[in-house]
Design a protein around this motif. Sequence first.
Motif, PDB file in Angstrom:
ATOM      1  N   SER A  53      -3.441   9.228   5.997  1.00  0.00           N
ATOM      2  CA  SER A  53      -2.549   8.243   5.365  1.00  0.00           C
ATOM      3  C   SER A  53      -1.102   8.682   5.467  1.00  0.00           C
ATOM      4  O   SER A  53      -0.204   7.860   5.682  1.00  0.00           O
ATOM      5  N   SER A  57       1.880   6.581   7.253  1.00  0.00           N
ATOM      6  CA  SER A  57       3.128   6.236   6.560  1.00  0.00           C
ATOM      7  C   SER A  57       4.337   6.666   7.374  1.00  0.00           C
ATOM      8  O   SER A  57       5.332   5.956   7.456  1.00  0.00           O
ATOM      9  N   ILE A  95       1.968  -4.108  11.268  1.00  0.00           N
ATOM     10  CA  ILE A  95       0.998  -3.371  10.450  1.00  0.00           C
ATOM     11  C   ILE A  95      -0.172  -4.285  10.099  1.00  0.00           C
ATOM     12  O   ILE A  95       0.013  -5.430   9.684  1.00  0.00           O
ATOM     13  N   PHE A  97      -3.333  -4.186   7.521  1.00  0.00           N
ATOM     14  CA  PHE A  97      -3.791  -3.439   6.356  1.00  0.00           C
ATOM     15  C   PHE A  97      -5.297  -3.609   6.166  1.00  0.00           C
ATOM     16  O   PHE A  97      -5.878  -4.619   6.553  1.00  0.00           O
ATOM     17  N   GLN A  98      -5.856  -2.654   5.511  1.00  0.00           N
ATOM     18  CA  GLN A  98      -7.286  -2.748   5.175  1.00  0.00           C
ATOM     19  C   GLN A  98      -7.547  -3.966   4.293  1.00  0.00           C
ATOM     20  O   GLN A  98      -8.537  -4.655   4.452  1.00  0.00           O
ATOM     21  N   ASN A  99      -6.655  -4.205   3.338  1.00  0.00           N
ATOM     22  CA  ASN A  99      -6.852  -5.309   2.403  1.00  0.00           C
ATOM     23  C   ASN A  99      -6.141  -6.580   2.843  1.00  0.00           C
ATOM     24  O   ASN A  99      -5.859  -7.448   2.007  1.00  0.00           O
ATOM     25  N   HIS A 101      -3.521  -8.021   2.933  1.00  0.00           N
ATOM     26  CA  HIS A 101      -2.181  -8.161   2.358  1.00  0.00           C
ATOM     27  C   HIS A 101      -1.482  -9.427   2.831  1.00  0.00           C
ATOM     28  O   HIS A 101      -0.327  -9.397   3.245  1.00  0.00           O
ATOM     29  N   LEU A 102      -2.196 -10.526   2.748  1.00  0.00           N
ATOM     30  CA  LEU A 102      -1.553 -11.816   2.976  1.00  0.00           C
ATOM     31  C   LEU A 102      -0.946 -12.283   1.659  1.00  0.00           C
ATOM     32  O   LEU A 102      -1.474 -11.984   0.584  1.00  0.00           O
ATOM     33  N   LEU A 103       0.148 -13.005   1.747  1.00  0.00           N
ATOM     34  CA  LEU A 103       0.821 -13.485   0.536  1.00  0.00           C
ATOM     35  C   LEU A 103       0.159 -14.778   0.092  1.00  0.00           C
ATOM     36  O   LEU A 103       0.128 -15.765   0.826  1.00  0.00           O
ATOM     37  N   ARG A 162      -0.120 -11.884  12.305  1.00  0.00           N
ATOM     38  CA  ARG A 162       1.177 -11.545  11.721  1.00  0.00           C
ATOM     39  C   ARG A 162       1.731 -10.260  12.320  1.00  0.00           C
ATOM     40  O   ARG A 162       2.926 -10.099  12.500  1.00  0.00           O
ATOM     41  N   ASP A 174      -4.509   0.150   9.668  1.00  0.00           N
ATOM     42  CA  ASP A 174      -5.041   1.113   8.696  1.00  0.00           C
ATOM     43  C   ASP A 174      -6.389   0.602   8.194  1.00  0.00           C
ATOM     44  O   ASP A 174      -6.459  -0.320   7.389  1.00  0.00           O
TER      45      ASP A 174
ATOM     46  N   ASP B 292       2.211  -7.906  -3.093  1.00  0.00           N
ATOM     47  CA  ASP B 292       3.023  -8.715  -2.181  1.00  0.00           C
ATOM     48  C   ASP B 292       4.370  -8.065  -1.918  1.00  0.00           C
ATOM     49  O   ASP B 292       4.882  -8.103  -0.794  1.00  0.00           O
ATOM     50  N   THR B 295       3.857  -5.357   0.466  1.00  0.00           N
ATOM     51  CA  THR B 295       3.636  -5.904   1.810  1.00  0.00           C
ATOM     52  C   THR B 295       4.951  -6.280   2.460  1.00  0.00           C
ATOM     53  O   THR B 295       5.217  -5.938   3.626  1.00  0.00           O
ATOM     54  N   LEU B 370       0.909   0.516   2.483  1.00  0.00           N
ATOM     55  CA  LEU B 370       0.320   0.946   3.744  1.00  0.00           C
ATOM     56  C   LEU B 370      -1.193   0.927   3.662  1.00  0.00           C
ATOM     57  O   LEU B 370      -1.871   0.269   4.397  1.00  0.00           O
ATOM     58  N   SER B 371      -1.675   1.680   2.721  1.00  0.00           N
ATOM     59  CA  SER B 371      -3.111   1.663   2.519  1.00  0.00           C
ATOM     60  C   SER B 371      -3.358   1.361   1.064  1.00  0.00           C
ATOM     61  O   SER B 371      -3.818   2.194   0.307  1.00  0.00           O
TER      62      SER B 371
END
Lengths: 228, 813
Positions: A53, A57, A95, A97-99, A101-103, A162, A174, B292, B295, B370-371
């Motif tokens: 990680s 970063s 990037i 992301f694992q999750n 991370h969409l808004l 994205r 990631d 958010d 992000t 990041l993670s």
Amino acid sequence: MKRNLSRDVIRSVAICRTYESAAGPVEALRDVTFNVEPGEMLALRGPSGSGKSTLVSILACVDRPSSGRLELAGQDVARLSQRALRHLRRRTIGIVFQNFHLLDALTVRENVSLPLVLLRRDRTEIAERVDRVLELVGVEELAGRYPAKLSGGQAQRVAIARAVVHQPALILADEPTGNLDSRTGDEIVHLLRGIARAGQTIVVATHADTVAAACDRTLWLRDGMASA
Amino acid sequence: MIFDALVGGYVRRYAWRALTSIVAIALGVATALSLIIANAQTIRELGSDRELFARGVDFQVLPFGRRLPQTTLARVRYLDGVATADPIIDRPVTIGVTSAGAGGDAARLVGADLLQPLPGVAGYDDGRPGPFARTGSFIDPGALIGTSGAIVSSATAQRLGLQRGSSFNALLDARVARLRVANVLPASTTGADSNVVFVDVGTAQVIADESGAFDRIDVVAAGSPEALRPGLAAALGGVARVVVPAPRDDSLGSLTTGIEATFGALASIGLAVGGLLVYNAVGTSIALRRGDIGTLLALGVEPASIVVTFVGEGAAYGALGGFLGAALADFAVRIDDIWVVALAVVLGIGVAVVASIAPALAAARIAPALSARQGSFNPAREGKSKLIARALAGVGAFAFGTVLASHPSRSLFFTFGFPLCFAAGTVLLIAPLWKGIGTVLRSLTAAAPPSLRLAGVTLNATPQRIGVALAALSIAVFAAVAFDSASSSFATALHAWARDGIAGDIIVRPAGNGGEFDAGVPARVRAIPGVLFVIATRTIATQVGSLSVNVRGEDEAARPFTIGTPAAGGEPVANVGAQLAAALHVRAGDAVVVRTARRDLRVRVAAVQPDFSDSSGTIVVARGTLRDAFGDAGIDALRLQIDKRANPTRIENAIASRLAPRRIVMVDTNELRSRFTSVFDRTFALVRRLAALVVTIAALGVASAFAAFVLERRFELAALRTIGASRATIAKMLAIEALVIALTGSALGFVVGAGFAAVQLYVTDPVAIGFAIPLTLPLQAIAAVLAGAILISMLAPLLAAPAAFRIAADRKP
């Protein structure tokens, strides 16, 4: 084959990263040296606490190495101001992301267009590129939907869209399949592989063997040190 | 797009939370505006005795006693060195009454020579007749004098629905006079109180039945005033006194100044509560959007854009809140001016922007994602030394606020610094207090129920955001307790004075004010069945040093109480009003020298009593003392105490019959008291309502913040359920947390509020108004406020728990 080092997307020479903690300094990375060529798909692997990680970063220009030298797309990261680092990140890095991370408040189209909005591209260019990448990742029919209405696989495809829409020099992924079932994960890996074959440089931090197997090579991290 | 991503979607999803913030600002703005406007209206209604023509007037000729005979004017007017000498009649009057004399508004009737330029009234000095020089309108002298013409302010005209040519009634000494509006003063007039009705001096003499007398003569010197003064005093020959006009200490004005300072400062707290809740709302918005934000920062958004986005959110709340606040304030106090609405919006935006900056800056410092592992919260823990420092700083803030309260200056810094220091002290004490409570709960033994022990663990590590909501609740309760206590204390003092200071049940005076009763009248009135006792009094205006005072002689033999005991050697004694005692720097046992036409009267102060009766201070002596000093044995008023079982109307009829054909004026003192206190009661009632609203919205803010806090912990709650905690246990845990938060905030607010009121009354008021008013804690009202705050704060678990329970126990974050 002699490598043309000046063409490397990533050049890392003996980078170290040390954190201060209550128990004393912690060396998260020690003398990590590696290069990544254009169009290469590199897997970054290692157990928990190996420094994966931290390296991600640093590669994403969110953190700086404590020592050593890191060049991204020909730019020496250590010499850049915070503002310049952010600009570099906007321009040259995508990037995943694992999750995902969409808004939540934005549609799929709006999420994908975000990097281009941040780069102040005009509307016509944004519309064209967004349509192209949505088609590329296979979610063009979902353009008007909100992230809450997407499946995990769909959300990750949108996140990949994205990440590539602004044609960055480097994509950092990631654990891109960490929250997906195996079948969906395979689809995502296949998508990333296809993007890499088209010339995109990708670095994937992953625990999954199937993901690593799809990459051109693997960089192992253990206790902050790297080995190929 | 960033604004919509971070704010728009959040507001759409959590509209009620955004609404709470808007309403919080609105109430803060409404409170501030209402208090500011109500203060101004109250002071206007009380008609503070300003020297209307003091500016530009070099001397005032005042009587020893009651009235100046008309011959005095001749002595002064043609004196060398006198430019103008204007006779003035100045009386309290009630305008807008019915033909029977009921209703109406308190005002002042000023009779002056309105066909001459009025000295000292700004803008009317170009020599054209009357005060209309600037407007270009002439007054027809015939209309002014012949038809009892009056000139009123635009505020009075608007209130009574008057225009040029309209008629209205004025009540003076139980006589109703019909006046006609000769003209209306422009709204921009300066130097004129809006509650004053100007009439020609001849008209005033007729209305007041004062033919051949004035209240005073205003003199303007042709050359040097100092050169004129000796000649003026000599020309008067001791029948009148010459004073240099100065703003007279107005005991009512000082009292309202004290109230105004308190309420103005508390208005700032209302705004502070609104600001704290906006801080909390923006902070909650940020917390729920943390992912958010991370992000966007990872994608390369500039931190400055994040700051601007959330400050913009705060500003939007502020603008909407300001509008709504002006609308709410209009329900309480009428708002006529569009600029007040603009001020409200600016105020709302200003407070909200200031409140949003800190959380917005914190948002910009969030680490780029990041993670991300979404769903967990990292409680902010402060070390022991930091908590001790906070506690000391809090105590220091209270101490500094008390020092500011004791400073005589009433500048904005001291007026607002005092309550804001108390508010800051409250905020600083939250964290140490919180820690203490959490530590106690955490140390509960295994015998305690699981819900209580779990609550203790959580409360020990609560994010800063709950502390902010808690601070808002504490400050709102503090403001409400301070409001209630200060206003109750003022009201109690005023009502006590009204009850004891306006002695007796009925006041009887000869009509026309120039007359007196003969020596046999008290006995004749005393003989009426139902009359318990009669106090005969005589009041004479004079001076003590440079201060104008009233000396009232009371018939001691008939009183059920005495004016102190005579000092050794037979020196006369007197009771002195508190305001006057403060101005003279005297207390019981000190001597006071009163000027008379014959010789100076030296009296020993026997007691100091509250007195808000009039603009001059009052010295009460035995009627015999007054007779000896002034050579005046007259009786100008009787104060009667009647049997509670007697019919006041029957007694009044009997008095009128016994004293016929003498025209008399009788005043029911109960009516007088209620008219006096009603103005204050209206303002206090308004203040109480606003304070209750502020507490309500603060409590809703606590509920909102706690609900957000629960939602943030939903995965922890799910984990608790996974390891076996029942829904009931978790619900009880949440209820205990909310109760502890509400109790802590309310208790702290109560203690600080009571302390604030005590400092205001015992430290500030002696400096500002000359004496302290005893603290009265309205425990019932305070208990209602606290109960309401606690109950509303307990809404949080009810709101949040169902949503929190919807998360499946085994769902990954």
